[in-house]
Design a protein around this motif. Structure first.
Motif, PDB file in Angstrom:
ATOM      1  N   GLN A  77     101.412   4.856  13.952  1.00  0.00           N
ATOM      2  CA  GLN A  77     102.229   4.587  12.830  1.00  0.00           C
ATOM      3  C   GLN A  77     101.808   3.732  11.855  1.00  0.00           C
ATOM      4  OE1 GLN A  77     105.055   2.678  15.461  1.00  0.00           O
ATOM      5  NE2 GLN A  77     106.380   4.399  15.889  1.00  0.00           N
ATOM      6  N   ASN A  78     100.549   3.203  11.895  1.00  0.00           N
ATOM      7  CA  ASN A  78     100.142   2.432  11.116  1.00  0.00           C
ATOM      8  C   ASN A  78      98.690   2.782  10.308  1.00  0.00           C
ATOM      9  OD1 ASN A  78     101.884  -0.248  11.087  1.00  0.00           O
ATOM     10  ND2 ASN A  78     101.706   0.279  13.188  1.00  0.00           N
ATOM     11  N   VAL A  79      98.261   3.495  10.898  1.00  0.00           N
ATOM     12  CA  VAL A  79      96.872   4.160  10.525  1.00  0.00           C
ATOM     13  C   VAL A  79      96.693   4.539   9.107  1.00  0.00           C
ATOM     14  CG1 VAL A  79      96.586   6.172  11.499  1.00  0.00           C
ATOM     15  CG2 VAL A  79      94.672   5.003  11.421  1.00  0.00           C
ATOM     16  N   GLU A  80      97.713   5.326   8.645  1.00  0.00           N
ATOM     17  CA  GLU A  80      97.618   5.695   7.249  1.00  0.00           C
ATOM     18  C   GLU A  80      97.839   4.591   6.165  1.00  0.00           C
ATOM     19  OE1 GLU A  80      99.544   9.476   6.733  1.00  0.00           O
ATOM     20  OE2 GLU A  80      98.494   9.781   4.796  1.00  0.00           O
ATOM     21  N   GLN A  81      98.690   3.587   6.395  1.00  0.00           N
ATOM     22  CA  GLN A  81      98.964   2.573   5.429  1.00  0.00           C
ATOM     23  C   GLN A  81      97.703   1.900   5.391  1.00  0.00           C
ATOM     24  OE1 GLN A  81     101.399   2.534   3.457  1.00  0.00           O
ATOM     25  NE2 GLN A  81     100.187   0.948   2.306  1.00  0.00           N
ATOM     26  N   CYS A  82      97.007   1.609   6.505  1.00  0.00           N
ATOM     27  CA  CYS A  82      95.912   0.582   6.605  1.00  0.00           C
ATOM     28  C   CYS A  82      94.715   1.306   5.573  1.00  0.00           C
ATOM     29  CB  CYS A  82      95.362   0.647   8.059  1.00  0.00           C
ATOM     30  SG  CYS A  82      95.165  -0.840   8.757  1.00  0.00           S
ATOM     31  N   LEU A  83      94.743   2.772   5.820  1.00  0.00           N
ATOM     32  CA  LEU A  83      93.659   3.491   5.277  1.00  0.00           C
ATOM     33  C   LEU A  83      93.859   3.562   3.601  1.00  0.00           C
ATOM     34  CD1 LEU A  83      93.342   6.419   7.742  1.00  0.00           C
ATOM     35  CD2 LEU A  83      91.360   5.062   6.996  1.00  0.00           C
ATOM     36  N   ARG A  84      95.083   3.466   3.276  1.00  0.00           N
ATOM     37  CA  ARG A  84      95.377   3.495   1.961  1.00  0.00           C
ATOM     38  C   ARG A  84      94.969   2.167   1.304  1.00  0.00           C
ATOM     39  NH1 ARG A  84      96.982   8.099   0.336  1.00  0.00           N
ATOM     40  NH2 ARG A  84      98.174   9.467   1.726  1.00  0.00           N
ATOM     41  N   ASP A  85      95.454   0.902   2.090  1.00  0.00           N
ATOM     42  CA  ASP A  85      95.198  -0.198   1.419  1.00  0.00           C
ATOM     43  C   ASP A  85      93.521  -0.494   1.318  1.00  0.00           C
ATOM     44  OD1 ASP A  85      97.637  -0.744   1.641  1.00  0.00           O
ATOM     45  OD2 ASP A  85      97.669  -1.856   3.369  1.00  0.00           O
ATOM     46  N   ALA A  86      92.873   0.124   2.391  1.00  0.00           N
ATOM     47  CA  ALA A  86      91.320  -0.032   2.356  1.00  0.00           C
ATOM     48  C   ALA A  86      91.031   0.777   1.237  1.00  0.00           C
ATOM     49  CB  ALA A  86      90.627   0.589   3.467  1.00  0.00           C
ATOM     50  N   PHE A  87      91.413   1.975   0.786  1.00  0.00           N
ATOM     51  CA  PHE A  87      90.794   2.697  -0.180  1.00  0.00           C
ATOM     52  C   PHE A  87      91.221   2.078  -1.627  1.00  0.00           C
ATOM     53  CE2 PHE A  87      89.090   5.516   2.890  1.00  0.00           C
ATOM     54  CZ  PHE A  87      88.276   6.064   2.279  1.00  0.00           C
ATOM     55  N   ARG A  88      92.506   1.475  -1.806  1.00  0.00           N
ATOM     56  CA  ARG A  88      92.716   0.905  -2.945  1.00  0.00           C
ATOM     57  C   ARG A  88      91.794  -0.302  -3.292  1.00  0.00           C
ATOM     58  NH1 ARG A  88      97.907  -0.299  -1.599  1.00  0.00           N
ATOM     59  NH2 ARG A  88      98.643   1.953  -1.750  1.00  0.00           N
ATOM     60  N   SER A  89      91.587  -1.121  -2.005  1.00  0.00           N
ATOM     61  CA  SER A  89      90.789  -2.271  -2.237  1.00  0.00           C
ATOM     62  C   SER A  89      89.427  -1.696  -2.641  1.00  0.00           C
ATOM     63  CB  SER A  89      90.777  -3.064  -0.996  1.00  0.00           C
ATOM     64  OG  SER A  89      89.495  -3.421  -0.529  1.00  0.00           O
ATOM     65  N   ALA A  90      88.979  -0.630  -2.179  1.00  0.00           N
ATOM     66  CA  ALA A  90      87.498   0.076  -2.428  1.00  0.00           C
ATOM     67  C   ALA A  90      87.500   0.298  -3.844  1.00  0.00           C
ATOM     68  CB  ALA A  90      87.270   1.081  -1.671  1.00  0.00           C
ATOM     69  N   ALA A  91      88.538   0.884  -4.204  1.00  0.00           N
ATOM     70  CA  ALA A  91      88.516   1.282  -5.658  1.00  0.00           C
ATOM     71  C   ALA A  91      88.772   0.157  -6.697  1.00  0.00           C
ATOM     72  CB  ALA A  91      89.833   2.349  -5.988  1.00  0.00           C
ATOM     73  N   ALA A  92      89.606  -0.844  -6.309  1.00  0.00           N
ATOM     74  CA  ALA A  92      89.524  -1.972  -7.244  1.00  0.00           C
ATOM     75  C   ALA A  92      88.217  -2.795  -7.355  1.00  0.00           C
ATOM     76  CB  ALA A  92      90.379  -3.062  -6.729  1.00  0.00           C
ATOM     77  N   LEU A  93      87.343  -2.569  -6.336  1.00  0.00           N
ATOM     78  CA  LEU A  93      85.918  -3.268  -6.438  1.00  0.00           C
ATOM     79  C   LEU A  93      85.190  -2.450  -7.511  1.00  0.00           C
ATOM     80  CD1 LEU A  93      85.086  -4.014  -2.741  1.00  0.00           C
ATOM     81  CD2 LEU A  93      84.947  -5.477  -4.544  1.00  0.00           C
ATOM     82  N   VAL A  94      85.303  -0.991  -7.827  1.00  0.00           N
ATOM     83  CA  VAL A  94      84.507  -0.465  -8.665  1.00  0.00           C
ATOM     84  C   VAL A  94      85.194  -0.178  -9.823  1.00  0.00           C
ATOM     85  CG1 VAL A  94      82.962   0.710  -6.830  1.00  0.00           C
ATOM     86  CG2 VAL A  94      85.376   1.941  -7.267  1.00  0.00           C
ATOM     87  N   GLY A  95      86.341  -0.697  -9.990  1.00  0.00           N
ATOM     88  CA  GLY A  95      87.207  -0.665 -11.199  1.00  0.00           C
ATOM     89  C   GLY A  95      87.787   0.712 -11.400  1.00  0.00           C
ATOM     90  N   ASP A  96      88.236   1.233 -10.468  1.00  0.00           N
ATOM     91  CA  ASP A  96      88.632   2.647 -10.614  1.00  0.00           C
ATOM     92  C   ASP A  96      90.355   2.848  -9.968  1.00  0.00           C
ATOM     93  OD1 ASP A  96      88.625   5.413 -10.874  1.00  0.00           O
ATOM     94  OD2 ASP A  96      87.672   5.820  -9.056  1.00  0.00           O
ATOM     95  N   ASP A  97      91.097   1.730 -10.267  1.00  0.00           N
ATOM     96  CA  ASP A  97      92.359   1.768  -9.588  1.00  0.00           C
ATOM     97  C   ASP A  97      93.743   1.462 -10.602  1.00  0.00           C
ATOM     98  OD1 ASP A  97      91.754  -0.933 -10.319  1.00  0.00           O
ATOM     99  OD2 ASP A  97      93.040  -1.873  -8.455  1.00  0.00           O
ATOM    100  N   ASP A  98      93.415   2.262 -11.936  1.00  0.00           N
ATOM    101  CA  ASP A  98      94.061   2.133 -13.157  1.00  0.00           C
ATOM    102  C   ASP A  98      95.494   2.187 -12.773  1.00  0.00           C
ATOM    103  OD1 ASP A  98      91.811   1.678 -14.372  1.00  0.00           O
ATOM    104  OD2 ASP A  98      91.695   3.656 -15.382  1.00  0.00           O
ATOM    105  N   ASP A  99      95.912   3.171 -12.154  1.00  0.00           N
ATOM    106  CA  ASP A  99      97.552   3.251 -11.764  1.00  0.00           C
ATOM    107  C   ASP A  99      97.932   2.763 -10.322  1.00  0.00           C
ATOM    108  OD1 ASP A  99      96.205   5.017  -9.807  1.00  0.00           O
ATOM    109  OD2 ASP A  99      97.157   6.655 -10.483  1.00  0.00           O
ATOM    110  N   GLY A 100      97.050   2.037  -9.586  1.00  0.00           N
ATOM    111  CA  GLY A 100      97.147   1.296  -8.602  1.00  0.00           C
ATOM    112  C   GLY A 100      97.333   1.972  -7.335  1.00  0.00           C
ATOM    113  N   ASP A 101      97.219   3.438  -7.463  1.00  0.00           N
ATOM    114  CA  ASP A 101      97.235   4.224  -6.189  1.00  0.00           C
ATOM    115  C   ASP A 101      95.902   5.004  -6.366  1.00  0.00           C
ATOM    116  OD1 ASP A 101      97.771   4.562  -3.625  1.00  0.00           O
ATOM    117  OD2 ASP A 101      99.776   5.821  -4.162  1.00  0.00           O
TER     118      ASP A 101
END
Ligand SMILES: CC(C)(COP(=O)(O)OP(=O)(O)OC[C@H]1O[C@@H](n2cnc3c(N)ncnc32)[C@H](O)[C@@H]1OP(=O)(O)O)[C@@H](O)C(=O)NCCC(=O)NCCSC(=O)CC(=O)O
Length: 410
Positions: free
Chosen positions: A280-304
């Motif tokens: 029930q939780n794994v997908e949300q966790c993965l989305r959060d992890a990739f959002r944080s990865a994208a923020a690190l490389v400055g690639d999260d313009d639209d937040g998702d």
């Protein structure tokens, strides 16, 4: 003047940071040479040495459970000779913790040493170049503890900064790697040895109605990883780049996974709902992890961030076959995506915190094999991947990994 000093301090602080993200520079594993038990024969052997053959119903249930684990064999330090010397290990009602600790205080660091020596050899630099040690085990009940013992066994320098993670259970290895990443990125030139060593002797006991799943699942093993960040020394080459790491706790699931130490040893509690809760939780966790990865490389313009799960490689802690099945199902993963995890489960069982290191090593082995089979120019191999492990909390550690363009042995 003060401002000038502040600027200089700021500059010197930034010089303390590494260049770029941390990376795994070497990986190795080890298992005790003592006992290897085939899963098909485990129930018969276990009930015989526990002198519990009369508990026919329980034995049949354990056979059925063993058959469903997806495990073929497991390695153990415990053997019949140790049990003859310590019959109290078979009875939770008898005090046995002191005797168990006496054994694991020596054997846990020794097993970690076997893996660490191999990792250091692969890394190619002297052990005295290690600046930090992060040790994870569920058998740490004494101080000075296993991290110091391991440091002495390996001849690490006396200024090595040691940390021991105790009772993190199956997310201990991933937590240690997460911590190593932070240490390496924030201390220029740091080289972190992560060692995870798990020996089931501390939790072993005779069969009863509540502990059969644990008996069917857990095995002994150790993993060691060297983590460092740029600038890399001559000969150092990254195996996996550690892009970003996150930890998530699933609310109101404390009841689901746990460990409890008593005079009679360590008990695991594994609720039947664990695979469902993770699903029930794994997908949300993965989305959060990739959002944080994208923020690190400055690639999260639209937040998702759009990620296709099948475009990744996967290193998932094989807590149990239904956990892998559930994750595969929820994420609609193609068959084979979790094969490194399944293979480790088949060959070694669940070695708690150490298991994830085996999975990383298996992934690397598979990539190397594929590369050899398909040639150097195979663009089908995913560049990005995920490491995930779960433990008490329920805590989920997630790390986004990347295969560098000039990967070592991949
Ligand atoms: C035990 C299993 C091999 C059984 O496989 P299946 O679920 O496919 O089979 P099944 O539904 O027929 O179940 C067989 C029998 O096992 C029982 N059973 C299943 N899960 C159970 C559990 N957690 N506790 C007690 N009993 C359990 C079922 O009720 C059933 O009993 P009956 O026959 O009486 O109806 C599997 O469920 C499994 O691997 N579970 C472990 C998953 C898990 O929690 N892993 C986390 C490990 S800890 C970890 O990794 C992190 C950490 O601790 O830190």
């Amino acid at each position: 003047m003060i401002r000038a000093q502040g600027a200089a301090m700021h500059e010197s602080r930034s010089m303390q940071h590494s260049e770029g993200p941390a990376a795994v520079l070497a990986i190795a594993t080890a298992n005790p040479s003592g006992t290897i038990l085939s899963q098909d024969e485990f129930a018969d052997q276990f009930f015989r040495i526990a002198k519990s053959d009369q508990l026919i119903g329980l034995k049949e249930k354990l056979k059925k459970i063993c058959h469903k684990t997806g495990i073929e064999k497991r390695h153990f330090h415990l053997n019949e000779e140790i049990l003859r010397a310590h019959p109290e290990f078979l009875d939770r009602a008898l005090p046995s913790l002191d005797a168990r600790i006496d054994i694991v205080a020596t054997e846990v660091p020794k097993l970690a040493e076997s893996a660490s020596v191999k990792a250091i050899a692969e890394w190619g630099r002297p052990a005295t170049d290690i600046t930090h040690l992060v040790f994870s085990t569920y058998s740490g009940y004494r101080a000075p503890s296993a991290d110091l013992r391991l440091a002495s066994l390996l001849g690490l320098r006396t200024s090595v900064c040691r940390t021991i993670l105790s009772l993190h259970g199956c997310y201990g290895g991933a937590r240690a790697l997460h911590l190593a990443k932070e240490l390496a990125e924030n201390n220029r030139g740091a080289r972190v040895l992560v060692a995870c060593s798990e020996i089931t002797l501390v939790c072993f006991t005779g069969p009863d109605g509540s502990n059969l799943v644990g008996h069917a699942l857990f095995g002994d093993g150790a993993g060691a990883v060297i983590v460092g960040a740029g600038p890399l020394a001559a000969g150092e080459r990254p195996v996996f780049e550690m892009v970003s790491a996150t930890q998530t706790t699933i609310p109101e699931t404390e009841y689901a996974l746990g460990m409890q130490v008593s005079e009679g040893g360590l008990d695991f509690h594994l609720a039947i709902q664990v695979p469902m809760l993770l699903g029930q939780n794994v997908e949300q966790c993965l989305r959060d992890a990739f959002r944080s990865a994208a923020a690190l490389v400055g690639d999260d313009d639209d937040g998702d961030v759009e990620v296709t799960w099948n475009d990744l490689f996967w290193a998932v802690h094989p807590g149990g076959r239904p956990i892998l099945d559930k994750i595969e199902d929820v994420l609609q993963l193609e068959p084979g995506k979790l094969e490194a995890s399944r293979q480790v489960l088949r060959e070694y069982g669940n070695m708690s915190g150490a298991t994830i290191v085996f999975v990383l090593d298996e992934l690397r082995r598979r990539r190397r094999r594929r590369r050899e089979e398909e040639g150097d120019h195979d663009h089908q191999l995913p560049e990005l991947g995920v490491m995930m492990a779960f433990g008490p909390g329920i805590t989920i550690e997630t790390m986004v990994l990347r295969i560098p363009s000039d990967p070592k042995g991949n």
